[in-house]
Design a protein around this motif. Structure first.
Motif, PDB file in Angstrom:
ATOM      1  N   ARG A   1       1.263  17.787  -3.509  1.00  0.00           N
ATOM      2  CA  ARG A   1       2.350  16.844  -3.801  1.00  0.00           C
ATOM      3  C   ARG A   1       2.479  15.805  -2.691  1.00  0.00           C
ATOM      4  O   ARG A   1       2.679  14.625  -2.952  1.00  0.00           O
ATOM      5  N   ARG A   2       2.352  16.248  -1.435  1.00  0.00           N
ATOM      6  CA  ARG A   2       2.428  15.309  -0.309  1.00  0.00           C
ATOM      7  C   ARG A   2       1.291  14.277  -0.412  1.00  0.00           C
ATOM      8  O   ARG A   2       1.515  13.077  -0.238  1.00  0.00           O
ATOM      9  N   ASN A   3       0.083  14.747  -0.730  1.00  0.00           N
ATOM     10  CA  ASN A   3      -1.050  13.831  -0.878  1.00  0.00           C
ATOM     11  C   ASN A   3      -0.828  12.851  -2.024  1.00  0.00           C
ATOM     12  O   ASN A   3      -1.163  11.668  -1.920  1.00  0.00           O
ATOM     13  N   TYR A   4      -0.264  13.343  -3.130  1.00  0.00           N
ATOM     14  CA  TYR A   4       0.030  12.465  -4.258  1.00  0.00           C
ATOM     15  C   TYR A   4       1.063  11.412  -3.857  1.00  0.00           C
ATOM     16  O   TYR A   4       0.898  10.225  -4.165  1.00  0.00           O
ATOM     17  N   ILE A   5       2.098  11.842  -3.183  1.00  0.00           N
ATOM     18  CA  ILE A   5       3.153  10.911  -2.745  1.00  0.00           C
ATOM     19  C   ILE A   5       2.557   9.811  -1.874  1.00  0.00           C
ATOM     20  O   ILE A   5       2.870   8.627  -2.042  1.00  0.00           O
ATOM     21  N   GLU A   6       1.664  10.182  -0.950  1.00  0.00           N
ATOM     22  CA  GLU A   6       1.017   9.185  -0.085  1.00  0.00           C
ATOM     23  C   GLU A   6       0.139   8.238  -0.902  1.00  0.00           C
ATOM     24  O   GLU A   6       0.134   7.023  -0.663  1.00  0.00           O
ATOM     25  N   GLY A   7      -0.605   8.772  -1.858  1.00  0.00           N
ATOM     26  CA  GLY A   7      -1.457   7.934  -2.699  1.00  0.00           C
ATOM     27  C   GLY A   7      -0.658   6.963  -3.543  1.00  0.00           C
ATOM     28  O   GLY A   7      -1.012   5.784  -3.679  1.00  0.00           O
ATOM     29  N   VAL A   8       0.448   7.447  -4.114  1.00  0.00           N
ATOM     30  CA  VAL A   8       1.305   6.582  -4.937  1.00  0.00           C
ATOM     31  C   VAL A   8       1.951   5.508  -4.075  1.00  0.00           C
ATOM     32  O   VAL A   8       2.065   4.351  -4.491  1.00  0.00           O
TER      33      VAL A   8
END
Length: 199
Positions: A148-155
């Motif tokens: 989720r943290r990686n997704y948040i950074e990507g978004v």
């Protein structure tokens, strides 16, 4: 002669715009693919957790037969998680993201109730199968947090590119728009891993 110099200026302007637009377009496409890949990892980790639930429920059931309401809640929450999908194509839909997060939050809550039931059975906590499932669940919750943290950074990177000039113009032309982000109000329910304690 004047006509040729005017054409040359137009051609130079088109070439300059293309030189700016192509890298911007390619960057947006790369960021878009990155968000899709990161989302796939989030979904994969949530699926891993959902796959652990039936084994966990069956193990606890063997010790706590009279806790049927809790087992029903966990089973229903898992079924709801399975029925709410959020594909990469839907990541721009805030309402779909909220439905997805709500279903995951309900499963987290039901798992927490199941673990409270398990606390009442010391012989269950000593069961090797239960301990293995708890270790897998704890590891999965950590993986979910990381995904989720990686997704948040990507978004964040994608949404910033979509909203800043000149890539915002390219994004509009390419039909790309902001991606849905995990929201703070929903995040609180699913970011906290169920407490796993062996006393």
């Amino acid at each position: 002669m004047k006509g040729l110099s005017g054409i040359a200026i137009v051609i130079a302007l088109i070439a300059a715009l293309a030189a700016l637009a192509i890298p911007g377009y390619n960057r947006l496409q790369g960021l878009d693919e990155d968000v899709n890949a990161r989302w796939s990892e989030v979904v994969s980790q949530y699926q891993r957790r959902a796959d652990l639930v039936p084994n966990l429920v069956e193990t606890v059931k063997g010790y706590a037969r009279h806790e049927e309401a809790v087992f029903t809640q966990v089973t229903q929450a898992r079924a709801k998680v399975g029925s709410v999908t959020l594909t990469a194509e839907m990541l721009g839909d805030e309402a779909a993201m909220q439905r997805f997060q709500q279903a995951q939050s309900e499963l987290t809550s039901a798992l927490s109730r199941l673990l409270v039931v398990a606390e009442n059975y010391p012989e269950l906590k000593a069961n090797t199968n239960f301990e293995n499932l708890m270790t897998q669940l704890e590891g999965t919750e950590n993986r979910i947090t990381t995904a989720r943290r990686n997704y948040i950074e990507g978004v964040q990177a994608f949404n910033t590119a979509v909203r800043t000039f000149p890539t915002s113009l390219i994004a509009r032309l390419a039909g790309l728009s902001r991606r849905a982000q995990f929201t703070v109000e929903n995040e609180a329910g699913i970011s906290t891993a169920p407490q796993v304690q062996f006393n």
